[in-house]
Design an enzyme around this catalytic site. Structure first.
Site, PDB file in Angstrom:
ATOM      1  N   HIS A 168      -1.136 102.267  -0.825  1.00 48.30           N
ATOM      2  CA  HIS A 168      -1.101 103.724  -0.605  1.00 48.30           C
ATOM      3  C   HIS A 168      -1.092 104.543  -1.889  1.00 48.30           C
ATOM      4  CE1 HIS A 168      -0.009 102.206   3.365  1.00 48.30           C
ATOM      5  NE2 HIS A 168      -0.442 103.358   3.833  1.00 48.30           N
ATOM      6  N   VAL A 169      -0.983 103.877  -3.037  1.00 50.95           N
ATOM      7  CA  VAL A 169      -1.125 104.606  -4.310  1.00 50.95           C
ATOM      8  C   VAL A 169      -2.465 105.351  -4.313  1.00 50.95           C
ATOM      9  CG1 VAL A 169      -1.536 104.224  -6.784  1.00 50.95           C
ATOM     10  CG2 VAL A 169       0.333 103.050  -5.641  1.00 50.95           C
ATOM     11  N   GLU A 194     -12.594 109.842  11.143  1.00 57.78           N
ATOM     12  CA  GLU A 194     -13.591 109.655  12.214  1.00 57.78           C
ATOM     13  C   GLU A 194     -12.953 109.672  13.593  1.00 57.78           C
ATOM     14  OE1 GLU A 194     -14.094 106.281  13.693  1.00 57.78           O
ATOM     15  OE2 GLU A 194     -12.697 105.207  12.395  1.00 57.78           O
ATOM     16  N   ASP A 198     -11.507 106.808   2.589  1.00 55.77           N
ATOM     17  CA  ASP A 198     -12.447 105.714   2.902  1.00 55.77           C
ATOM     18  C   ASP A 198     -13.921 106.131   2.808  1.00 55.77           C
ATOM     19  OD1 ASP A 198     -10.098 104.391   3.541  1.00 55.77           O
ATOM     20  OD2 ASP A 198     -10.322 104.699   5.696  1.00 55.77           O
ATOM     21  N   GLU A 242     -10.017  95.821   1.560  1.00 57.51           N
ATOM     22  CA  GLU A 242      -9.026  95.254   2.491  1.00 57.51           C
ATOM     23  C   GLU A 242      -9.658  94.724   3.789  1.00 57.51           C
ATOM     24  OE1 GLU A 242      -6.334  98.363   3.735  1.00 57.51           O
ATOM     25  OE2 GLU A 242      -7.968  99.636   4.459  1.00 57.51           O
ATOM     26  N   ARG A 267      -4.439  85.918 -10.333  1.00 54.28           N
ATOM     27  CA  ARG A 267      -3.347  86.828  -9.930  1.00 54.28           C
ATOM     28  C   ARG A 267      -3.884  87.933  -9.033  1.00 54.28           C
ATOM     29  NH1 ARG A 267       1.467  86.609 -12.838  1.00 54.28           N
ATOM     30  NH2 ARG A 267       1.651  84.534 -13.764  1.00 54.28           N
ATOM     31  N   ARG A 307      -3.860 106.801  -1.934  1.00 56.51           N
ATOM     32  CA  ARG A 307      -3.886 107.945  -1.024  1.00 56.51           C
ATOM     33  C   ARG A 307      -3.011 109.097  -1.487  1.00 56.51           C
ATOM     34  NH1 ARG A 307      -3.350 105.967   5.066  1.00 56.51           N
ATOM     35  NH2 ARG A 307      -1.565 107.342   5.094  1.00 56.51           N
ATOM     36  N   ARG A 323      -7.080  85.282 -17.414  1.00 57.55           N
ATOM     37  CA  ARG A 323      -6.791  85.204 -15.977  1.00 57.55           C
ATOM     38  C   ARG A 323      -7.911  85.801 -15.137  1.00 57.55           C
ATOM     39  NH1 ARG A 323      -0.549  87.250 -16.450  1.00 57.55           N
ATOM     40  NH2 ARG A 323       0.404  85.179 -16.533  1.00 57.55           N
TER      41      ARG A 323
HETATM   42  O1  F6P Z   1      -7.974 105.582   6.451  1.00 53.81           O
HETATM   43  C1  F6P Z   1      -7.227 105.640   5.285  1.00 53.81           C
HETATM   44  C2  F6P Z   1      -6.417 104.389   5.117  1.00 53.81           C
HETATM   45  O2  F6P Z   1      -5.652 104.524   3.925  1.00 53.81           O
HETATM   46  C3  F6P Z   1      -7.204 103.092   5.118  1.00 53.81           C
HETATM   47  O3  F6P Z   1      -7.889 102.868   3.916  1.00 53.81           O
HETATM   48  C4  F6P Z   1      -6.124 102.101   5.439  1.00 53.81           C
HETATM   49  O4  F6P Z   1      -6.630 100.941   6.069  1.00 53.81           O
HETATM   50  C5  F6P Z   1      -5.268 102.866   6.394  1.00 53.81           C
HETATM   51  O5  F6P Z   1      -5.504 104.233   6.179  1.00 53.81           O
HETATM   52  C6  F6P Z   1      -3.813 102.605   6.278  1.00 53.81           C
HETATM   53  O6  F6P Z   1      -3.182 103.340   7.251  1.00 53.81           O
HETATM   54  P1  F6P Z   1      -1.610 103.431   7.410  1.00 53.81           P
HETATM   55  O7  F6P Z   1      -1.111 104.282   6.275  1.00 53.81           O
HETATM   56  O8  F6P Z   1      -1.432 104.101   8.720  1.00 53.81           O
HETATM   57  O9  F6P Z   1      -1.087 102.053   7.378  1.00 53.81           O
END
Ligand code: F6P
Length: 352
Positions: free
Chosen positions: A283-284, A110, A135, A230, A277, A286, A170
């Site tokens: 980032h997995v 965006e 996202d 998050e 837990r 992504r 758990r």
């Molecule tokens: O916009 C994609 C995203 O992976 C979000 O889900 C996350 O908050 C952000 O980027 C993390 O960004 P960076 O890799 O720059 O920390």
């Protein structure tokens, strides 16, 4: 025979900006292959708008786009370079003029769509947007590519957590990405059979979640899975708090999110009495290979963006509306697309 496009040949630049996501290479490939097929030229621009300002290019020919459809990441690499912030608008204009680019396709989230719209509106640059992000929060389009892969990755993780949670009685709190929206959380939570889903769009008091888990355990279910986005707020004793990974901001000035699962677990455990837990997927979600759905969607975006460039349909973003690929003005791509709460309602049927 009728020709779908004009016969004028064009030079099209392609760049990837902001965070990466699975499917970027499929878009790059689609644009390049459409160009090659029509006798047009595709130029890869390295590291987003930085590569345009610095004129660092990679020719997109048969060889460079071969074998990349299934690869995650981006062969062009990416950056969060902002021409306005960096004082590089003039350099971008010169590059487009002197390198005779008829259009530049900017693939981004965006923020990139807003910046691209502004460069077009204020500077008259020949730009086209393609929305990407795990996202799924880009306004104006029903779906971004990358989202399906992230949901699948998160769902696979929830499936794995189910078996170990059950073995040990758990509560597992799983933190997924999504920035200020809960698209990944709601979809992966629904697909993975989560017992509670917490998203930024809806405040959920901790006591409500704890009561749900207690009810579930009273019914003989000795484990629970809580999926939390998050960006969700921690709501304890009437206070709402966003948890951040650090005080630093990300490249575009976004807060760096992360840590809500740990905070949530610390509040839940004493309220339920069950060992709790935490798993943070990070980032997995992504990285890696795009799903078949994302490869197809990304390919459709690439082909649409090429057609828009060829037709001179500039200052617009390729968008998915229903099952159709359409072009919409970048000026209409405003704000962030939040979760359709009907999905959360659906998921609630299975809570506690
Ligand atoms: O916009 C994609 C995203 O992976 C979000 O889900 C996350 O908050 C952000 O980027 C993390 O960004 P960076 O890799 O720059 O920390």
């Amino acid at each position: 025979m009728a020709c779908a496009y004009s016969r004028r040949t064009v030079r099209i630049g392609v760049l990837t900006a902001g965070g990466d996501c699975p499917g970027l290479n499929a878009v790059i490939r689609a644009v390049a292959r459409a160009c090659i097929e029509a006798g047009d030229e595709a130029i890869g621009i390295r590291r987003g708008y930085q590569g345009l300002a610095e004129r660092t290019y990679l020719p997109l020919d048969e060889r460079t786009v071969s074998g990349i459809l299934h690869l995650g990441g981006t062969i062009l690499q990416t950056s969060s370079f902002e021409p306005f912030r960096e004082g590089a608008v003039e350099a971008v204009k010169v590059a487009i003029a002197e390198d005779r680019l008829d259009a530049v396709i900017a693939i981004g989230g965006e923020h990139t769509m807003a910046m691209t719209g502004r460069l077009h509106a204020e500077e008259g640059l020949p730009l086209i947007g393609v929305p990407k992000t795990i996202d799924n929060d880009v306004a104006g389009t029903d779906r971004t590519f990358g989202f399906d892969t992230a949901v699948q990755t998160a769902t696979d993780a929830i499936d794995r957590l189910h078996t170990t949670a059950q073995s040990h009685d758990r509560v597992m709190v799983v933190e997924v990405m999504g920035r200020n929206t809960g698209w990944i959380a709601v979809h992966a939570g629904l697909a993975g059979g989560a017992d509670w889903i917490v998203i930024p769009e809806v405040d959920t008091p901790i006591e409500e979640i704890a009561a749900g888990i207690r009810r579930r355990h009273e019914r003989g279910k000795d484990f629970s899975i809580v999926v939390v986005a998050e960006g969700a707020l921690l709501c304890v004793d009437g206070e709402r708090r966003q948890i951040r990974a650090s005080e630093e901001t990300g490249d575009y000035g976004y807060p760096r999110l992360g840590g809500i699962a740990v905070a949530l677990a610390a509040e839940l455990e004493p309220r339920t009495g069950f060992e709790t837990r935490v798993t943070v997927l990070g980032h997995v979600q992504r990285g890696g290979t795009p799903t078949a759905t994302d490869r197809i969607l990304a390919t459709r975006y690439g082909i649409k963006a090429y057609a828009m460039a060829k037709a001179g349909e500039l200052g617009a973003m390729a968008a998915l509306r229903g099952s159709e690929m359409v072009a919409i003005p970048l000026s209409e791509v405003e704000g962030v697309k939040t979760v359709d709460l009907a999905y959360l309602e659906l998921a609630r049927t299975f809570f506690s």
